[in-house]
Write an enzyme that holds these catalytic residues in place. Structure first.
Site, PDB file in Angstrom:
ATOM      1  N   LYS A  98     -14.743 -11.907 -21.102  1.00 50.58           N
ATOM      2  CA  LYS A  98     -12.860 -12.609 -21.891  1.00 50.58           C
ATOM      3  C   LYS A  98     -13.784 -13.186 -23.478  1.00 50.58           C
ATOM      4  O   LYS A  98     -12.031 -12.168 -23.705  1.00 50.58           O
ATOM      5  CB  LYS A  98     -13.354 -14.360 -21.229  1.00 50.58           C
ATOM      6  CG  LYS A  98     -12.642 -15.344 -22.161  1.00 50.58           C
ATOM      7  CD  LYS A  98     -11.609 -14.712 -21.462  1.00 50.58           C
ATOM      8  CE  LYS A  98      -9.669 -16.081 -22.432  1.00 50.58           C
ATOM      9  NZ  LYS A  98      -8.370 -15.219 -22.099  1.00 50.58           N
ATOM     10  N   CYS A 156      -6.403 -19.282 -28.637  1.00 53.97           N
ATOM     11  CA  CYS A 156      -7.338 -18.500 -27.894  1.00 53.97           C
ATOM     12  C   CYS A 156      -7.831 -16.734 -28.643  1.00 53.97           C
ATOM     13  O   CYS A 156      -9.217 -16.709 -29.153  1.00 53.97           O
ATOM     14  CB  CYS A 156      -7.162 -17.723 -26.237  1.00 53.97           C
ATOM     15  SG  CYS A 156      -6.868 -17.842 -25.789  1.00 53.97           S
TER      16      CYS A 156
END
Ligand SMILES: NC(=O)c1ccc[n+]([C@@H]2O[C@H](COP(=O)([O-])OP(=O)(O)OC[C@H]3O[C@@H](n4cnc5c(N)ncnc54)[C@H](O)[C@@H]3O)[C@@H](O)[C@H]2O)c1
Length: 456
Positions: A215, A269
């Protein structure tokens, strides 16, 4: 493994769509959030975030009888953690004089602690929050083992990153490939069994730390590549080139895909996650560190563009015809100027203001002496400290000296310059996201300045 009941901790952009998708696929879901307002909103059949299709999905989930919301956990077959992992506001790390941001893992810690009294043999716990490598094994596992149960033996423990695109969350949640990393292969298999209830994309099993790293690698790749595009925009201005044209030509190469420059990188993010690598190994991450700083500095270049636009107007020029004109801009051309800033979200077509570079541009302009009024159609009641929001588009632009486009929302890209003429006294427009056509705007009578373009 079969799952009848699931507790989802954190009902935000990730937790709420995930919880409702499980519910409409036959799992009994208790959504838990520490914010009682969110729980009450959901209990009343409303939602607190903007995401296409989410309102209908949550209604279906509630009508199915499978979804309820609470501030309190209950026993369940599985627990899924989707709480925030921002960086610390007031504390920085340091390595060889270089400062870096640190992950704030308090929400993950408290959500994990909340599970402990409800954890039973045979349960599955999944962490979905984007987390620094080794969080599952070094932070989550020891907390859960305070229950007296052993991870990988008495209960299953996984990390599974969420990779959905805001604006398309509901589709991507189902269709994207999903990586499930277990603390043991059996845990990964249990995670696989949970997600197969609705995931149509591939579900790949691996170990927990690999899944965490996957990720952060994805988001770091985006960040570094956007930093490169932002540096190209600066170079293009220096050399009198239109970066958008240059990028589209370079991208004709079959193995080149340059991303778009813009006012910076924001959101929860991409502007946060690369710091997790820097924090974990500052001595190994000079590229990642510098890319973060390039993107964080990009709002300053937008402000320079605005100053340049006012100074070019003063000089009676159209767009700076020679790159040196930019350097020739002297004095602070912002003082007393009214600027209508269009968009405050961190990117196009979302209502999320977190870490928004648009907000940073607005603050820098204000610091420079400009009066800025912001119109954000997707968050008209958005409340960011020190930022003046307009109640509608017309009010924002009416008395403006310049219109500054900061976010490429679809409705902004469609604006007809001709239709604006009678609504604003501004005749200067600055486009930081390449949404507006220079010829069209200039034909209508505006001076249009685009980030990354100093070409006459
Ligand atoms: N938003 C995205 O597009 C996206 C994409 C991929 C991954 N992620 C990651 O997913 C995680 C969640 O992000 P988000 O955007 O959904 O955050 P969010 O802020 O929208 O929602 C998080 C929710 O968790 C609640 N919460 C905080 N502490 C809690 C606790 N101890 N127990 C229960 N609830 C708690 C908050 O009140 C909030 O409602 C983050 O790690 C983020 O980086 C987000």
């Amino acid at each position: 493994m079969n799952f009848r009941k699931l507790c989802v901790l954190g009902l935000g952009y990730i937790g709420l769509p995930t919880a409702s998708t499980f519910a409409v696929n036959g799992i009994q879901v208790l959504g838990v959030d520490i914010n009682p307002d969110i729980v009450e909103t959901l209990q009343n059949g409303n939602i607190h975030i903007h995401e296409p299709g989410l309102r209908d999905l949550v209604s279906h989930a509630i009508q199915s009888g499978n979804f309820s919301a609470s501030t309190q956990l209950e026993e369940a077959d599985a627990f899924l953690i989707a709480v925030p992992t921002p960086f610390k506001e007031h504390k920085l790390g340091e390595h060889n004089g270089q400062k870096y941001k640190l992950a704030d893992m308090r929400a993950v810690t408290s959500a994990t602690e909340a599970i402990v009294p409800f954890l039973r043999k045979g349960n599955l716990v999944v962490l979905e929050s984007t987390s620094p490598p080794r969080t599952t094994v070094d932070l989550v596992k020891p907390i859960l083992e305070r229950s007296g149960l052993k991870a990988g033996v008495d209960f299953h423990l996984c990390y599974s990153p969420e990779r959905v695109l805001p604006g398309q969350i509901l589709r991507e949640l189902v269709e994207n490939a999903r990586v499930v990393g277990g603390v043991t292969p059996e845990s990964a298999r249990a995670g696989h069994d949970l997600y197969k209830n609705f995931v149509k994309g591939k579900i790949i099993e691996t170990d927990a730390t690999t899944a965490e790293m996957v990720k952060i690698m994805e988001n770091t790749t985006r960040d570094v590549n956007i930093a490169l595009a932002n540096e190209f925009s600066r170079l293009a201005e220096r050399f009198g080139v239109d970066v958008w044209e240059a990028i589209s030509l370079a991208n004709l190469h079959p193995r080149i895909h340059i991303l778009n420059p813009g006012p910076g990188v924001g959101g929860h993010c991409i502007s946060v996650d690369p710091w997790f690598f820097v924090e974990g190994a500052p001595e190994l991450t000079p590229l990642i560190y510098n890319a973060r700083n390039v993107n964080d500095a990009q709002p300053h270049f937008v402000v320079e563009k605005v100053k340049q636009a006012f100074s070019v107007q003063t000089a009676g020029l159209r767009e700076a015809s020679h790159p040196d004109d930019r350097q020739n801009a002297t004095g602070n051309t912002l003082i007393g100027k009214r600027i209508a800033a269009l968009g405050l979200a961190y990117k196009a077509d979302v209502d999320d203001l977190r870490e928004s570079p648009a907000a940073e541009v607005v603050r820098l302009l204000q610091k420079g002496g400009a009066q800025v009024i912001v119109w954000e159609p997707l968050k008209p009641n958005g409340n960011l400290e020190g930022i003046h929001m307009a109640s509608n588009f017309d009010t924002a632009i009416r008395k403006a000296d310049a219109i500054l486009l900061l976010v490429r929302h679809t409705e902004f890209a469609k604006i007809s310059p001709q239709a604006l003429l009678s609504k604003t006294k501004a005749r200067i427009a600055i486009d930081a996201v390449n949404a507006w056509n220079k010829n069209e705007w200039e034909k209508a009578g505006f001076l249009l300045h685009r980030l990354g373009a100093n070409k006459s």
